[in-house]
Design an enzyme around this catalytic site. Structure first.
Site, PDB file in Angstrom:
ATOM      1  CG  PHE A 191      19.278  77.731  28.822  1.00 37.38           C
ATOM      2  CD1 PHE A 191      20.421  78.209  29.439  1.00 37.38           C
ATOM      3  CD2 PHE A 191      18.445  76.875  29.535  1.00 37.38           C
ATOM      4  CE1 PHE A 191      20.735  77.822  30.749  1.00 37.38           C
ATOM      5  CE2 PHE A 191      18.750  76.487  30.840  1.00 37.38           C
ATOM      6  CZ  PHE A 191      19.885  76.957  31.444  1.00 37.38           C
ATOM      7  CG  LEU A 207      20.376  71.026  37.912  1.00 34.84           C
ATOM      8  CD1 LEU A 207      19.911  70.024  36.882  1.00 34.84           C
ATOM      9  CD2 LEU A 207      19.349  72.139  38.061  1.00 34.84           C
ATOM     10  CD  GLN A 226      13.265  68.789  31.334  1.00 32.79           C
ATOM     11  OE1 GLN A 226      13.357  69.655  32.189  1.00 32.79           O
ATOM     12  NE2 GLN A 226      13.037  69.070  30.067  1.00 32.79           N
ATOM     13  CD  GLU A 250      19.538  73.533  28.987  1.00 31.46           C
ATOM     14  OE1 GLU A 250      18.713  72.865  29.631  1.00 31.46           O
ATOM     15  OE2 GLU A 250      19.281  74.023  27.885  1.00 31.46           O
ATOM     16  CG  HIS A 282      15.365  68.863  36.217  1.00 27.34           C
ATOM     17  ND1 HIS A 282      15.977  69.346  37.352  1.00 27.34           N
ATOM     18  CD2 HIS A 282      15.152  69.950  35.433  1.00 27.34           C
ATOM     19  CE1 HIS A 282      16.135  70.668  37.242  1.00 27.34           C
ATOM     20  NE2 HIS A 282      15.624  71.059  36.099  1.00 27.34           N
ATOM     21  NE  ARG A 324      10.780  72.651  33.131  1.00 22.79           N
ATOM     22  CZ  ARG A 324      12.001  73.127  33.422  1.00 22.79           C
ATOM     23  NH1 ARG A 324      12.449  74.231  32.845  1.00 22.79           N
ATOM     24  NH2 ARG A 324      12.780  72.500  34.281  1.00 22.79           N
ATOM     25  NE  ARG A 334      16.872  71.577  30.789  1.00 21.89           N
ATOM     26  CZ  ARG A 334      16.418  72.274  31.831  1.00 21.89           C
ATOM     27  NH1 ARG A 334      15.312  71.907  32.446  1.00 21.89           N
ATOM     28  NH2 ARG A 334      17.085  73.326  32.269  1.00 21.89           N
ATOM     29  CG  HIS A 380      18.744  68.693  33.844  1.00 22.97           C
ATOM     30  ND1 HIS A 380      20.059  68.735  33.468  1.00 22.97           N
ATOM     31  CD2 HIS A 380      18.310  69.981  33.835  1.00 22.97           C
ATOM     32  CE1 HIS A 380      20.410  69.998  33.249  1.00 22.97           C
ATOM     33  NE2 HIS A 380      19.368  70.777  33.465  1.00 22.97           N
TER      34      HIS A 380
END
Lengths: 576, 254
Positions: A125, A254, A238, A257, A353, A388, A288, A240
Site C-alpha cells: 500500500f 471511494l 485527506q 487504494e 476522505h 494518514r 495519498r 483520497h
C-alpha cells in the site's frame, strides 16, 4: 438503570461510548471486559458505521510476507507519511501494538485472506515500505466491524441504536453525561456516566465531493469543543486520490487504494504514467497527499479524462484475479458506471476522505483535556500528523479504541460516585434542539448544507490560498446565522430535516476550525496545500495548530510539537 | 427541459399512510436513493429514509421499488420504466416506523441467540489454515445485513413463522461459523430446533435478491440441512449409536 420523566429518559452507565464504528466497538468491548456497565450509543443501526466502507486493509507489521518488517519500520513510515507532524508516541504505540490487535481479531473470528503457508496475507500500500496490509479482498472494514459487532453483542454491552447525542454535560470541570434524542421517536435521552469515549468519526459531510456517509457530521468534535476540549491540526484533511468521478450520482464514492496496491496504473489522456515525474521510486504507491495533488494537476492542466479525472487501469491483471481480490470494485463500476474494470480503465479523481485533525488526546489513555472525556479513532488527532497512510486507520481504531476503553475504565473505577447532571444544562439543551420546530418560515437546512458543501469544496479544498480562506471564514459566519434560523417541517418522529438542522451546527464548527487553521498555517504539508506558500516551512514543522472555544469566539493558536526521544530519532539516522 | 421521473413514495407510520407523488429531475447514472435525496432536499425535508454509505456496502437502504426488493443505492433509474410512476415503499416483512424506515430489531435479537465463534485453541500464532479452507466462509462473511433475504423469505413473509425460523441471513451466519476451520462449537441442535432449518422449502427467493451474490440456498442452507439429516435422521448412524458402536454426538469434531 433507567428512569423516565415527561421530558426525557435517563440511563446510568459507568462508561458511555459514542459511535459504533471500529474505535467505538473496540473501546466498548475493552471497557466492558473490565467489569463495568457500558452503553454504546450510535446514530445508525449496529454494523452500519463508516468503518464498513474501509476497503483495502489494516496495516500491521506482522512480517508474514516480508520478514524484514517490524514496528520500527512501520513507525518510520507513519512519521514520514505524516510529514513528521505526528505525535511520536502515538505513532510508536500504534506500530508496536497493531499486530496484537490483528491476532486478537482473528481469535474473535475474523477471516483474513491467507498466505500459501496458511497465515494472514499482507498486500502493499502507499507509503508502506513492506507488504503490510492484512485484508479480505476489498471489504476489510466490513470484516472488522462484523467481527467486533459479534464479539460486542455477547459482551454484555447495552447498545442504543439510532440514538444521536448532541450535548456533553459536565459537573464542574469533569464529564458527567450526555444529552440527545432517539431518531425513531424524537424523544430526549440523558446518559449519566463517569466517563465518555467519543468515537464519532470525521467531518467529511461538510464537503461536496466526499467518500463519507451522512454520519460524518463532526458531532464529537463539536460536542467536545462546546465544553472546552482542545482540537489540533484541523487544517489537515485527506483528499483520497481515487474517488469515482462519473456518473454524477456516484461522484466521490471511494475507489480503494488496493487497486494500486494490486498493481493499478494511473495515466493521463496522453497515456503517460504521470507519477513517473512526481515520485519515480514509489510511483502509484506514493502517499495519498502526493498522488491526489498529482491527479489534480493533470486535470487542471488539461490532461484529464473525459469526465474530469484520470485513468486507473488494473485490467492487465486479468478478470479472475480482479474478481477475487477486488470484487467490490468490479461490481461498483459494473453496476453504477457501466464500466468493466477487467477490460479497461476506470476514471478517478480526488475525494474528501479523512480528517487527520481532531481532539487532542493523551497518547497512552486517549483522555482529552476534559477529565473523564476520551476520544479514539478519526475524531482524535495526533496519530497521523499531516497525512494518514492507507491502512493505518483501521489499525488506529483497534489500537487506540482499546486504549481509550482501558483509560476510561480506569478513570471510572477511580470515581466513587456518579457525577451529577445539571438541570439547567439539560433545559438549555432541550431548547437548543427544539428551536428549529419553533420557526415557521425559515430556510430548509438542506439549502444551508448545500451551500456549506460548495464553500468548503471550493475554498477550503485540496489547493488553498489566503484570499479564499479569508472569504471562507467570513462566509461561514453567514452560514452559521442561516443555520441558526432555519426551520423544519413535520414531527420529531424520524425526521431527517430536523436531524440535519442539528448536525449542521456541528459541521459548521469543524468547518470553521479547518478554515481558521488553514489560514494560519503558512506552508504546505501533507493534507494542507497553500498555493501561496507551496513549500515546507521550518517554523511550521515544530508546531501543531490548536483550536479552543473562547466565549462565543473560536481561538486559533499553536503549540509546540512534542519532541521525539533520541532513541527514536536514531531510527531515522540509521536509515540514511 | 431535462428528463424527469415521477416517484410514488409511501408516507406513513404505524397508524397508516398513503403514497405521495414527487417529480424528480433525472441525471445520467442516477440511482433511486439519489431521487429520494432530491425529494428530501427540495420537496419534503421530513421524508424518512435509512441510508449510510450510498455504495452498497452497509445494507441500510433496502426498500421495495416497483414491488421489487432491492437496495436504493444500487437501483439505477435508467433501468426502471420511468414512462410510468415508480413506486417506492418500505420492505414489507418488518413493521413500519415511518415512511421508508422499518423496525428491523427482530434481526438483531435473532443474531444474539447464535453461539459466537469459539476457537479450538486461543494461541492464534499457531493457527494455519488455507485460502481454499475459507473461500466458502468468506463468501458468507460478505453479507452486509440488508435483510432483503429476510424480507422475501416465504417462511417469514407469508407464514408468520418469525418465532420459529431465524431466516436466511442467520442461516448464512450459522454456516460461516460451522464451516470455520478453527471453530469447535456444535450448533447443529440449535440449527435443527430453534433456528428451524426444516421450515425452509428452498424456493431460493433469498438467493435471487442478495445484493452480494451469496448463494444462500445452495451454499449455506442446503449443506446445513444435509448436516442435520446426517446427524439426526441417518438410520445406520442411529443404530450404531444405539448399540454403542458409535459415540453419542456431542461435538462437531472428534
Amino acid at each position: 438503570m433507567t428512569s423516565y420523566n415527561t421530558k426525557y429518559e435517563t440511563h446510568t452507565h459507568d462508561v458511555v461510548v459514542v459511535g459504533a464504528g471500529g474505535a467505538g466497538l473496540r473501546a466498548a468491548i475493552e471497557a466492558s471486559s473490565q467489569g463495568l456497565s457500558v452503553a454504546l450509543v450510535c446514530k445508525s443501526l449496529l454494523g452500519k458505521a463508516h468503518t464498513v466502507m474501509a476497503e483495502g486493509g489494516v496495516a500491521a507489521a506482522m512480517a508474514n510476507v516480508d520478514s524484514a518488517d517490524g514496528w520500527q519500520t512501520h513507525f518510520k513510515d507513519t512519521m514520514k507519511g505524516g510529514k513528521f507532524l505526528n505525535n511520536w508516541r502515538m505513532a510508536q504505540l500504534h506500530a508496536q501494538e497493531a499486530p496484537d490487535r490483528i491476532r486478537e481479531l482473528e481469535r474473535w473470528g475474523a477471516v483474513f485472506d491467507r498466505t500459501p503457508d496458511g497465515r494472514i496475507l499482507q498486500r502493499p500500500f502507499g507509503g508502506h515500505t513492506y507488504r503490510r496490509l492484512c485484508h479480505v479482498g476489498d471489504r476489510t472494514g466490513l470484516e472488522l466491524i462484523r467481527t467486533l459487532q459479534d464479539k460486542g453483542v455477547h459482551s454484555g454491552i447495552d447498545v442504543f441504536m439510532e440514538c444521536t447525542l448532541t450535548h456533553l454535560l459536565k459537573d464542574g470541570d469533569r464529564i458527567s453525561g450526555a444529552f440527545g434524542y432517539w431518531r425513531e421517536s424524537g424523544r430526549f435521552v440523558i446518559f449519566n456516566t463517569k466517563a465518555v469515549i467519543l468515537a464519532t468519526g470525521g467531518i467529511g459531510k461538510a464537503f461536496k465531493v466526499t467518500s463519507n456517509s451522512w454520519e460524518y457530521t463532526a458531532d464529537g468534535h463539536a460536542m467536545a469543543y462546546n465544553i472546552g476540549a482542545e482540537m489540533i491540526d484541523m487544517e489537515f484533511i485527506q483528499f483520497h486520490p481515487t474517488g469515482m468521478v462519473w456518473p454524477p450520482g456516484v461522484k466521490g464514492i471511494l475507489v480503494t487504494e488496493a487497486v494500486r496496491g494490486e498493481g493499478g496504473r494511473l495515466t493521463n489522456n496522453k497515456g503517460e504514467r504521470f507519477m513517473q515525474n512526481v515520485d519515480p521510486e514509489r510511483m502509484e504507491l506514493s502517499t495519498r497527499d502526493i498522488v491526489a495533488k498529482a491527479i489534480n494537476r493533470e486535470v487542471k492542466e488539461g490532461r484529464g479524462s473525459p469526465h474530469g479525472g484520470v485513468f486507473l487501469d488494473i485490467s492487465y491483471r486479468g478478470a479472475d484475479y480482479i474478481k477475487k481480490k477486488l470484487p467490490s470494485m468490479y461490481h461498483q463500476f459494473m453496476e453504477l458506471a457501466d464500466v468493466d474494470i477487467t477490460k479497461g480503465p476506470m476514471e478517478v479523481g480526488p475525494t474528501t476522505h479523512y480528517t487527520m485533525g481532531g481532539l487532542r488526546v493523551d497518547p497512552e489513555s486517549q483522555q482529552t483535556n476534559i477529565p473523564g472525556l476520551f476520544a479514539a479513532g478519526e475524531v482524535s488527532a495526533g496519530m497521523h500528523g499531516g497525512n494518514r497512510l492507507g491502512g493505518n486507520s483501521l489499525s488506529d481504531l483497534l489500537v487506540f479504541g482499546r486504549r481509550a476503553g482501558l483509560g476510561a475504565a480506569e478513570f471510572a473505577k477511580a470515581t466513587q460516585q456518579f457525577p451529577s447532571i445539571n438541570d439547567a444544562d439539560v433545559e438549555k439543551a432541550i431548547v437548543e434542539v427544539s428551536e428549529p420546530f419553533e420557526r415557521d418560515k425559515g430556510e430548509s437546512p438542506y439549502a444551508v448544507h448545500r451551500d456549506l458543501q460548495d464553500l468548503m469544496q471550493n475554498k477550503v479544498g485540496i489547493i488553498r490560498k489566503e484570499a479564499e480562506l479569508h472569504e471562507a471564514v467570513t462566509e461561514l459566519q453567514a452560514l452559521k446565522e442561516r443555520a441558526r434560523v432555519c426551520s423544519v417541517e413535520g414531527s420529531r418522529q424520524f425526521n431527517p430535516g430536523w436531524h440535519l438542522a442539528l448536525d449542521l451546527r456541528s459541521m459548521l464548527i469543524a468547518s470553521e476550525a479547518a478554515a481558521r487553521c488553514a489560514l494560519q498555517r503558512k506552508e504546505s504539508r501533507g493534507g494542507h496545500t497553500r498555493e501561496d506558500f507551496p513549500e515546507y516551512d521550518a517554523h511550521w514543522s515544530t508546531v501543531n495548530s490548536t483550536i479552543r472555544k473562547d466565549g462565543d469566539a473560536m481561538a486559533v493558536s499553536t503549540s509546540p510539537l512534542p519532541e521525539m526521544p533520541s532513541e527514536l530519532k536514531q531510527l531515522f539516522e540509521e536509515a540514511k | 427541459m431535462s428528463k424527469q421521473a415521477v416517484f410514488n413514495v409511501y408516507r406513513g407510520s404505524q397508524e397508516g399512510g398513503d403514497f405521495q407523488e414527487f417529480t424528480v429531475p433525472v441525471e445520467e447514472g442516477m440511482v433511486v436513493l439519489d431521487a429520494m435525496h432530491y425529494v428530501q432536499g427540495f420537496l419534503c425535508p421530513d421524508l424518512a429514509v435509512r441510508w449510510n454509505c450510498k455504495a452498497a456496502k452497509c445494507g441500510s437502504c433496502s426498500a421495495e421499488i416497483n414491488g421489487k426488493p432491492g437496495l436504493m443505492c444500487k437501483t439505477r433509474i435508467d433501468d426502471l420504466p420511468i414512462e410510468s410512476p415508480v413506486s417506492v415503499q418500505p420492505i414489507k416483512s418488518f413493521p413500519i416506523i415511518k415512511d421508508l424506515v422499518t423496525d428491523v430489531s427482530w434481526n438483531f435479537e435473532m443474531n444474539k441467540k447464535i453461539t459466537p465463534f469459539t476457537p479450538d485453541n486461543e494461541d492464534v500464532s499457531s493457527w494455519r489454515y488455507y485460502q481454499e479452507d475459507v473461500d466458502r466462509v468468506q463468501e458468507f462473511r460478505k453479507c452486509i445485513e440488508c435483510f432483503l433475504c429476510q424480507d422475501v423469505c416465504h417462511v417469514i413473509r407469508n407464514h408468520e413463522q418469525k418465532p420459529k425460523f431465524v431466516g436466511p441471513r442467520f442461516m448464512v451466519r450459522l454456516a460461516s461459523l460451522e464451516m470455520h476451520p478453527m471453530d469447535r462449537v456444535d450448533r447443529l441442535p440449535f440449527i435443527k430446533e430453534e433456528a428451524g432449518i426444516g421450515l425452509c422449502n428452498i424456493t431460493k427467493c433469498c438467493t435471487e435478491v442478495c445484493p452480494e451474490d451469496i448463494h444462500i440456498t445452495d451454499n449455506a442452507i442446503i449443506p446445513l440441512k444435509e448436516r442435520v439429516v446426517d446427524e439426526y435422521y441417518d438410520p445406520v448412524v442411529g443404530l450404531l449409536r444405539g448399540i454403542g458402536i458409535l459415540p453419542k454426538r456431542n461435538k462437531k469434531k472428534p
